[in-house]
Design an enzyme around this catalytic site. Structure first.
Site, PDB file in Angstrom:
ATOM      1  N   ASP A  10      -0.158   5.028   1.152  1.00  0.00           N
ATOM      2  CA  ASP A  10      -0.377   5.947   2.271  1.00  0.00           C
ATOM      3  C   ASP A  10      -0.328   5.209   3.602  1.00  0.00           C
ATOM      4  O   ASP A  10      -1.091   4.261   3.833  1.00  0.00           O
ATOM      5  CB  ASP A  10      -1.720   6.655   2.118  1.00  0.00           C
ATOM      6  CG  ASP A  10      -1.742   7.570   0.904  1.00  0.00           C
ATOM      7  OD1 ASP A  10      -0.822   8.396   0.778  1.00  0.00           O
ATOM      8  OD2 ASP A  10      -2.667   7.458   0.080  1.00  0.00           O
TER       9      ASP A  10
ATOM     10  N   ASP B 107       0.866  -1.161   0.000  1.00  0.00           N
ATOM     11  CA  ASP B 107       0.000   0.000   0.000  1.00  0.00           C
ATOM     12  C   ASP B 107       0.914   1.227   0.000  1.00  0.00           C
ATOM     13  O   ASP B 107       2.115   1.119   0.259  1.00  0.00           O
ATOM     14  CB  ASP B 107      -0.898  -0.031   1.243  1.00  0.00           C
ATOM     15  CG  ASP B 107      -1.782   1.185   1.365  1.00  0.00           C
ATOM     16  OD1 ASP B 107      -2.343   1.622   0.348  1.00  0.00           O
ATOM     17  OD2 ASP B 107      -1.896   1.709   2.485  1.00  0.00           O
TER      18      ASP B 107
ATOM     19  N   ASP C  46      -1.827  -0.965   6.137  1.00  0.00           N
ATOM     20  CA  ASP C  46      -1.971  -0.339   7.455  1.00  0.00           C
ATOM     21  C   ASP C  46      -3.417  -0.021   7.788  1.00  0.00           C
ATOM     22  O   ASP C  46      -3.685   0.630   8.792  1.00  0.00           O
ATOM     23  CB  ASP C  46      -1.160   0.966   7.514  1.00  0.00           C
ATOM     24  CG  ASP C  46      -1.784   2.062   6.665  1.00  0.00           C
ATOM     25  OD1 ASP C  46      -2.191   1.773   5.521  1.00  0.00           O
ATOM     26  OD2 ASP C  46      -1.882   3.203   7.151  1.00  0.00           O
TER      27      ASP C  46
END
Length: 216
Positions: free
Chosen positions: A13, A11, A167
């Protein structure tokens, strides 16, 4: 039998660049300004890990289409200004990338324009150039598996041989739906316990990631 890992899907961000704190702060400010009071926890639950289209749809349902357009434009402006003021890679991330020998790519809910900006500002773009995929390229964003399956297809790797570094809860849910293993980074905005689940290993320091990947 667990297959050897052939591809690490990151991922963007909150995993590569420390943007989620910026995004959360901006969304809380916009909610106060435009009529939807939001706490930091609200933003994490509703917006973090989701595509721009999903966020816009939620704002439109709450405040109407016109306000949703204003919100989206203001978010893009304020987010860009905050990124330019001092965005950094996630702590330990550059060292982790240096130690990972497997093929890697990026699959993010953000647009290509946003990733060019954030990854470019932090010196990470060239590490992934040509291997960056966005939710704008698929029908459904996270938590649907579409983006991760698309990334695996473009990289020529079977989903069962991929691991995803995420996250957010929508992100780890998308990895599971794609039949991929996940490493949930618990050092960001989303509480670590929200990342736990089948096929997922939660960790808290990016410097630990290479050893986790090597262990399979």
């Amino acid at each position: 039998m667990i297959r050897p890992i052939e591809l690490v899907i990151f991922d963007c961000d909150g995993v590569l660049v420390d943007t989620e704190r910026i995004a959360t702060r901006v969304q809380v400010a916009l909610g106060s300004e435009l009529g939807w009071p939001l706490t930091e926890g609200d933003v994490i639950d509703l917006f973090i890990g989701r595509s721009n289209a999903s966020v816009r749809d939620q704002v439109a349902a709450r405040l109407g289409e016109e306000t949703a357009d204003v919100w989206a434009k203001r978010f893009e402006q304020l987010h860009r200004e905050a990124v330019d003021a001092g965005l950094t890679p996630v702590e330990g991330l550059p060292e982790a990338l240096d130690a990972i020998t497997l093929p890697t790519c990026v699959a993010s809910s953000g647009s290509h324009e946003k990733m060019r900006h954030t990854l470019g500002r932090t010196g990470l773009y060239d590490r992934f150039a040509g291997r960056i995929y966005s939710a704008t390229e698929v029908a459904r964003g996270k938590p649907a598996p579409d983006l991760f399956l698309y990334a695996a297809q473009r990289m020529g790797v079977d989903p069962a041989s991929c691991v995803v570094v995420e996250d957010s809860r929508p992100g780890v849910d998308a990895a599971r739906a794609a039949g991929m293993r996940a490493f949930g980074f618990g050092g960001g905005m989303t509480p670590a316990e929200r990342l736990e689940g089948p096929g997922t290993r939660v960790f808290h320091d990016m410097r630990d990631l290479p050893a986790l990947i090597a262990a399979g």
